[in-house]
Design a protein around this motif. Sequence first.
Motif, short mmCIF file in Angstrom:
data_model
loop_
_atom_site.label_atom_id
_atom_site.label_comp_id
_atom_site.label_asym_id
_atom_site.label_seq_id
_atom_site.Cartn_x
_atom_site.Cartn_y
_atom_site.Cartn_z
N SER A 191 -14.24 -2.02 -1.71
CA SER A 191 -13.63 -1.12 -0.82
C SER A 191 -14.85 -0.85 0.19
O SER A 191 -15.64 -1.19 0.23
CB SER A 191 -13.12 0.13 -1.58
OG SER A 191 -14.26 1.07 -1.87
N LYS A 229 -8.87 4.03 -0.50
CA LYS A 229 -8.41 3.68 0.73
C LYS A 229 -9.42 2.34 1.15
O LYS A 229 -10.62 2.34 0.63
CB LYS A 229 -8.87 4.75 1.96
CG LYS A 229 -8.03 6.02 1.77
CD LYS A 229 -6.33 5.89 2.07
CE LYS A 229 -5.99 7.24 2.08
NZ LYS A 229 -4.48 7.17 1.79
N ASP A 230 -9.02 1.24 1.89
CA ASP A 230 -9.70 0.52 2.52
C ASP A 230 -10.73 0.78 3.67
O ASP A 230 -10.64 1.87 3.91
CB ASP A 230 -8.92 -0.69 2.65
CG ASP A 230 -8.08 -1.03 3.91
OD1 ASP A 230 -8.01 0.10 4.77
OD2 ASP A 230 -7.17 -1.71 4.03
N SER A 275 0.98 -1.10 0.12
CA SER A 275 0.05 -0.10 -0.05
C SER A 275 0.80 1.18 -0.17
O SER A 275 0.59 2.17 -0.73
CB SER A 275 -1.02 -0.13 1.34
OG SER A 275 -1.98 -1.05 1.13
N TYR A 276 1.77 1.30 0.84
CA TYR A 276 2.74 2.70 1.00
C TYR A 276 3.64 2.73 -0.41
O TYR A 276 3.49 3.93 -0.63
CB TYR A 276 3.49 2.55 2.08
CG TYR A 276 4.78 1.46 2.21
CD1 TYR A 276 5.81 1.72 1.50
CD2 TYR A 276 4.41 0.42 2.55
CE1 TYR A 276 6.92 0.77 1.37
CE2 TYR A 276 5.43 -0.97 2.16
CZ TYR A 276 6.71 -0.44 1.87
OH TYR A 276 7.66 -1.48 1.58
N LYS A 294 -3.54 -7.15 -5.61
CA LYS A 294 -3.92 -7.56 -4.11
C LYS A 294 -4.00 -9.25 -4.36
O LYS A 294 -4.51 -9.95 -5.22
CB LYS A 294 -5.35 -7.25 -3.87
CG LYS A 294 -6.08 -7.55 -2.76
CD LYS A 294 -7.26 -6.91 -2.13
CE LYS A 294 -7.95 -7.24 -0.95
NZ LYS A 294 -9.05 -6.62 -0.49
N LYS A 313 -6.45 2.30 4.98
CA LYS A 313 -5.16 1.80 4.22
C LYS A 313 -5.12 2.01 2.70
O LYS A 313 -6.14 1.65 2.12
CB LYS A 313 -4.66 0.56 4.85
CG LYS A 313 -3.47 -0.01 4.32
CD LYS A 313 -3.03 -1.30 5.20
CE LYS A 313 -1.84 -1.97 4.33
NZ LYS A 313 -1.75 -3.29 4.90
N THR A 314 -4.30 2.59 2.24
CA THR A 314 -4.17 2.93 0.43
C THR A 314 -4.27 1.43 0.03
O THR A 314 -3.56 0.52 0.32
CB THR A 314 -3.05 3.59 0.03
OG1 THR A 314 -2.95 4.74 0.46
CG2 THR A 314 -2.79 3.71 -1.50
N LEU A 315 -5.16 1.35 -1.24
CA LEU A 315 -5.40 0.25 -1.83
C LEU A 315 -4.34 -0.25 -2.68
O LEU A 315 -3.70 0.83 -3.63
CB LEU A 315 -6.53 -0.02 -2.61
CG LEU A 315 -8.02 0.07 -1.80
CD1 LEU A 315 -9.17 0.33 -2.80
CD2 LEU A 315 -8.08 -1.10 -0.75
N PRO A 316 -3.46 -1.18 -2.59
CA PRO A 316 -2.53 -1.39 -3.54
C PRO A 316 -2.93 -1.77 -5.02
O PRO A 316 -4.06 -2.11 -5.34
CB PRO A 316 -1.81 -2.67 -3.12
CG PRO A 316 -2.76 -3.39 -2.27
CD PRO A 316 -3.87 -2.52 -2.01
N CYS A 361 2.50 1.92 -3.45
CA CYS A 361 1.47 2.42 -4.36
C CYS A 361 1.08 3.76 -4.22
O CYS A 361 0.98 4.63 -4.97
CB CYS A 361 0.32 1.49 -4.40
SG CYS A 361 0.72 -0.16 -4.78
N GLU A 362 0.79 4.20 -2.84
CA GLU A 362 0.65 5.58 -2.41
C GLU A 362 1.49 6.35 -2.70
O GLU A 362 1.40 7.60 -3.37
CB GLU A 362 -0.04 5.74 -1.18
CG GLU A 362 -0.45 6.95 -0.85
CD GLU A 362 -0.72 6.93 0.78
OE1 GLU A 362 -1.65 7.98 1.02
OE2 GLU A 362 -0.27 6.09 1.70
#
Length: 128
Positions: free
Chosen positions: A67, A42-43, A30-31, A53, A47-50, A33-34
């Motif tokens: 989501s 976000k989920d 996630s981090y 998955k 948390k940022t969605l990658p 990709c963000e």
Amino acid sequence: MADNKAFIFLSLEALEKHGKIKEIYWLTESYFCEEKFEISWKDEIGKTLPVLKILYTQLDKETEKKSKTDKDVYYKDEIVLDGIPFLVFNKWFEDSQTLFLEWLKSVLGDNFSELTEIENSLKSKGEN
């Protein structure tokens, strides 16, 4: 906007074809990709969605691609990379596409030249 699905699926296949397995797994973070692609979806816990998955067979595929807003954020078609099934993020906007393309070029280097269809997909109109 480009044909998002063709853009991302061709990109992922190119990474696998050229042995960029470590980079594929970075796309599950996630981090990463963000920071790299400015993805802001976000989920349910914020948390940022990658981009990728991992699709765990014991979980319901429909549940996996939702989501917190209950909108589909992953393509229903999975992709198998390095023998692992993944769901692929489908909310690509032009800024994120451009950042992803720059990253992809840096990762693939000279091997990127064979992927002109990816660049062309960014210039054409298409569907998600």
